[in-house]
Design an enzyme around this catalytic site. Structure first.
Site, PDB file in Angstrom:
ATOM      1  N   ASP A   1     -70.678  -9.435 -16.989  1.00 37.57           N
ATOM      2  CA  ASP A   1     -69.595  -9.843 -17.885  1.00 37.57           C
ATOM      3  C   ASP A   1     -68.250  -9.453 -17.264  1.00 37.57           C
ATOM      4  OD1 ASP A   1     -68.514 -10.806 -20.284  1.00 37.57           O
ATOM      5  OD2 ASP A   1     -68.594  -8.837 -21.249  1.00 37.57           O
TER       6      ASP A   1
ATOM      7  N   HIS B   1     -60.988  -9.906 -27.645  1.00 39.51           N
ATOM      8  CA  HIS B   1     -62.064  -8.907 -27.620  1.00 39.51           C
ATOM      9  C   HIS B   1     -61.798  -7.825 -28.668  1.00 39.51           C
ATOM     10  CE1 HIS B   1     -62.749 -10.089 -23.210  1.00 39.51           C
ATOM     11  NE2 HIS B   1     -63.859 -10.399 -23.848  1.00 39.51           N
TER      12      HIS B   1
ATOM     13  N   HIS C   1     -65.687 -15.983 -25.853  1.00 45.20           N
ATOM     14  CA  HIS C   1     -65.696 -14.515 -25.800  1.00 45.20           C
ATOM     15  C   HIS C   1     -65.146 -13.983 -27.123  1.00 45.20           C
ATOM     16  CE1 HIS C   1     -66.478 -13.515 -21.454  1.00 45.20           C
ATOM     17  NE2 HIS C   1     -66.473 -14.827 -21.448  1.00 45.20           N
TER      18      HIS C   1
ATOM     19  N   ASN D   1     -70.118  -8.088 -28.397  1.00 48.49           N
ATOM     20  CA  ASN D   1     -70.247  -6.723 -27.878  1.00 48.49           C
ATOM     21  C   ASN D   1     -69.901  -5.708 -28.973  1.00 48.49           C
ATOM     22  OD1 ASN D   1     -70.290  -4.392 -26.364  1.00 48.49           O
ATOM     23  ND2 ASN D   1     -68.601  -4.926 -25.029  1.00 48.49           N
ATOM     24  N   THR D   2     -68.652  -5.768 -29.456  1.00 53.64           N
ATOM     25  CA  THR D   2     -68.165  -4.777 -30.420  1.00 53.64           C
ATOM     26  C   THR D   2     -69.036  -4.696 -31.682  1.00 53.64           C
ATOM     27  OG1 THR D   2     -65.938  -5.206 -29.610  1.00 53.64           O
ATOM     28  CG2 THR D   2     -66.102  -4.078 -31.738  1.00 53.64           C
TER      29      THR D   2
HETATM   30  P1  13P Z   1     -66.442  -8.606 -28.673  1.00 47.89           P
HETATM   31  O1  13P Z   1     -66.540  -7.214 -28.187  1.00 47.89           O
HETATM   32  O2  13P Z   1     -65.178  -8.888 -29.380  1.00 47.89           O
HETATM   33  O3  13P Z   1     -67.648  -9.024 -29.442  1.00 47.89           O
HETATM   34  O4  13P Z   1     -66.389  -9.550 -27.373  1.00 47.89           O
HETATM   35  C1  13P Z   1     -67.456  -9.541 -26.469  1.00 47.89           C
HETATM   36  C2  13P Z   1     -67.150 -10.312 -25.248  1.00 47.89           C
HETATM   37  O5  13P Z   1     -66.423 -11.267 -25.260  1.00 47.89           O
HETATM   38  C3  13P Z   1     -67.789  -9.883 -24.003  1.00 47.89           C
HETATM   39  O6  13P Z   1     -67.268 -10.536 -22.900  1.00 47.89           O
END
Ligand code: 13P
Length: 290
Positions: free
Chosen positions: A84, A177, A207, A231-232
């Site tokens: 990533d 993000h 993303h 991710n978050t």
């Molecule tokens: P988030 O952490 O906002 O979910 O984004 C994840 C992401 O885009 C990883 O590249």
């Protein structure tokens, strides 16, 4: 066996759903995401930032851990291991280590430099059948030290990078993000449509998948988004469930050995399985594994 991401993404694009990329941090994350994908019969992408790669003691170790956990859990759904927001050097290192897919994020370079480096890395990834994502226009916010103010990608630049044969393209459309601020303007669907047209229907990557309202997710998918990165959200769910366990004093229960890491980490693990399943359902990739 881990797979390249091209086929699963192309199928998603044709079938108007999206594949989730869920970022991993350690064994709990890998197990939780693989367990959820298997239960939902969904293809899945495990995302690794360079920072998380370091945290997990290097890309070779990540490849080893993912392969072994995948085989140990007898996972049958297609799973890709994807870098990533890779740097030029990181992208090369991941190809060498055995990642099945990479992202090169050259969005902070002048466009000509992004183009040259993307071209080289696309050829390198494709020489061994691996899939590659490139980026045009920064994604807002910050992830593992990769920071951008969040621009709208230029459709012409997107068309140029798409023309190089990249497998899927990350393009800024107002996404950020991390947790979205209260005054976030939402995704820019006009720009998304322009990019989809300009790139002749290249699968697009969204993303910043944490906290985007479902209607916007669905609309983005209908306009050509075939991969959504999260991710978050898993980090928030893990932290909240762990906090609850500790606040209830369960870690202090000596008789039940509440301090045992396998017990302490269990609520967080289970919360991650649940949110991953919910996201897979929302993205529409459930039941699409075979
Ligand atoms: P988030 O952490 O906002 O979910 O984004 C994840 C992401 O885009 C990883 O590249």
């Amino acid at each position: 066996m881990l797979v390249f991401a091209t086929e699963m993404i192309n199928k998603a694009h044709a079938g108007h759903y999206a594949i989730g990329q869920f970022n991993i941090n350690n064994m709990e994350w890998i197990k939780a995401i693989l367990t959820a994908a298997e239960e939902m019969k969904s293809p899945v992408i495990l995302g690794v930032s360079e920072g998380a790669g370091k945290y997990m003691c290097g890309f070779d170790n990540v490849v080893g851990m993912v392969k072994h956990i995948h085989d140990y859990l007898k996972i049958t759904v297609p799973v890709a291991l994807h870098l990533d927001h890779g740097t030029y050097e990181g992208a090369k290192a991941c190809l060498e280590a055995g990642f099945t897919s990479i992202m090169f994020d050259g969005s902070h370079f002048p466009f000509e430099e992004n183009l040259e480096k993307s071209k080289e890395l696309i050829a390198l990834a494709h020489s061994t059948g691996r899939s590659i994502e490139c980026e045009v226009g920064g994604i807002g916010g910050s992830e593992d030290g990769v920071t951008s103010s969040g621009e709208l990608a230029d459709p012409k630049e997107c068309a140029t990078i798409a023309g190089l044969g990249v497998d899927f393209l990350a393009a800024g459309i107002g996404n950020i993000h991390g947790v979205y601020p209260e005054n976030w303007a939402g995704l820019n669907f006009d720009r998304l449509s322009e990019i989809q047209t300009a790139t002749n229907g290249k699968p697009l990557v969204l993303h910043g998948g944490t906290g985007i309202p479902t209607e916007q997710i669905k609309k983005a998918i209908s306009l050509g988004v075939s991969k959504i990165n999260v991710n978050t959200e898993l980090q928030l769910q893990f932290a909240a469930a762990t906090r609850k366990y500790v606040e209830e004093g369960k870690d202090l229960d000596i008789g039940k050995k509440g301090f045992d890491p396998r017990k302490l980490l269990k609520p967080g693990f289970e919360a991650m399985v649940e949110i991953t399943k919910a996201k897979i359902k929302e993205f529409g990739s459930d039941g699409k594994a075979f």
